[in-house]
Design a protein around this motif. Structure first.
Motif, mmCIF file in Angstrom:
data_model
loop_
_atom_site.group_PDB
_atom_site.id
_atom_site.type_symbol
_atom_site.label_atom_id
_atom_site.label_comp_id
_atom_site.label_asym_id
_atom_site.label_seq_id
_atom_site.Cartn_x
_atom_site.Cartn_y
_atom_site.Cartn_z
ATOM 1 N N ILE A 1 0.861 -1.185 0.000
ATOM 2 C CA ILE A 1 0.000 0.000 0.000
ATOM 3 C C ILE A 1 0.892 1.229 0.000
ATOM 4 O O ILE A 1 1.801 1.341 0.820
ATOM 5 N N VAL A 2 0.604 2.150 -0.915
ATOM 6 C CA VAL A 2 1.344 3.411 -0.997
ATOM 7 C C VAL A 2 0.364 4.525 -0.652
ATOM 8 O O VAL A 2 -0.627 4.726 -1.359
ATOM 9 N N ALA A 3 0.626 5.201 0.463
ATOM 10 C CA ALA A 3 -0.232 6.286 0.921
ATOM 11 C C ALA A 3 0.605 7.562 0.976
ATOM 12 O O ALA A 3 1.351 7.785 1.931
ATOM 13 N N ARG B 1 -6.458 1.943 -7.133
ATOM 14 C CA ARG B 1 -6.083 3.347 -6.949
ATOM 15 C C ARG B 1 -7.266 4.070 -6.342
ATOM 16 O O ARG B 1 -8.409 3.813 -6.687
ATOM 17 N N VAL C 1 -8.627 0.965 -2.842
ATOM 18 C CA VAL C 1 -7.641 0.343 -1.964
ATOM 19 C C VAL C 1 -8.340 -0.435 -0.852
ATOM 20 O O VAL C 1 -7.953 -1.562 -0.535
ATOM 21 N N ARG D 1 -9.011 5.802 -2.528
ATOM 22 C CA ARG D 1 -9.327 5.256 -1.203
ATOM 23 C C ARG D 1 -10.294 4.084 -1.259
ATOM 24 O O ARG D 1 -10.072 3.046 -0.634
ATOM 25 N N PRO E 1 -4.138 7.264 -2.819
ATOM 26 C CA PRO E 1 -3.345 6.095 -2.446
ATOM 27 C C PRO E 1 -3.465 5.019 -3.522
ATOM 28 O O PRO E 1 -4.394 5.038 -4.339
ATOM 29 N N SER E 2 -2.539 4.079 -3.511
ATOM 30 C CA SER E 2 -2.597 2.966 -4.446
ATOM 31 C C SER E 2 -2.159 1.699 -3.712
ATOM 32 O O SER E 2 -1.534 1.767 -2.657
#
Length: 62
Positions: A6-8, A31, A36, A33, A16-17
């Motif tokens: 998870i990339v926030a 991609r 995800v 919220r 985020p993605s």
């Protein structure tokens, strides 16, 4: 074995993605919220349908 990345970004306005993948070939990305959160739920439930779930992640080594 499964993975969830998870990339926030630090900015609240940035989307985020996430990526969920498994050694059985399951590979999904999302991609935003809502996307995800949906992907996290799918990742959590994936072992129920995974063809390689016979060897659980938390099992003890021989």
């Amino acid at each position: 074995m499964r993975w969830l990345q998870i990339v926030a970004p630090p900015s609240f306005s940035a989307a985020p993605s996430a990526r969920s993948w498994c050694r059985c070939g399951y590979d999904r990305t999302a991609r935003g919220r809502a996307g995800v959160l949906t992907l996290i739920e799918a990742h959590t439930h994936h072992p129920e349908h995974c063809p390689q779930s016979s060897d659980a992640e938390g099992s003890k080594a021989a």
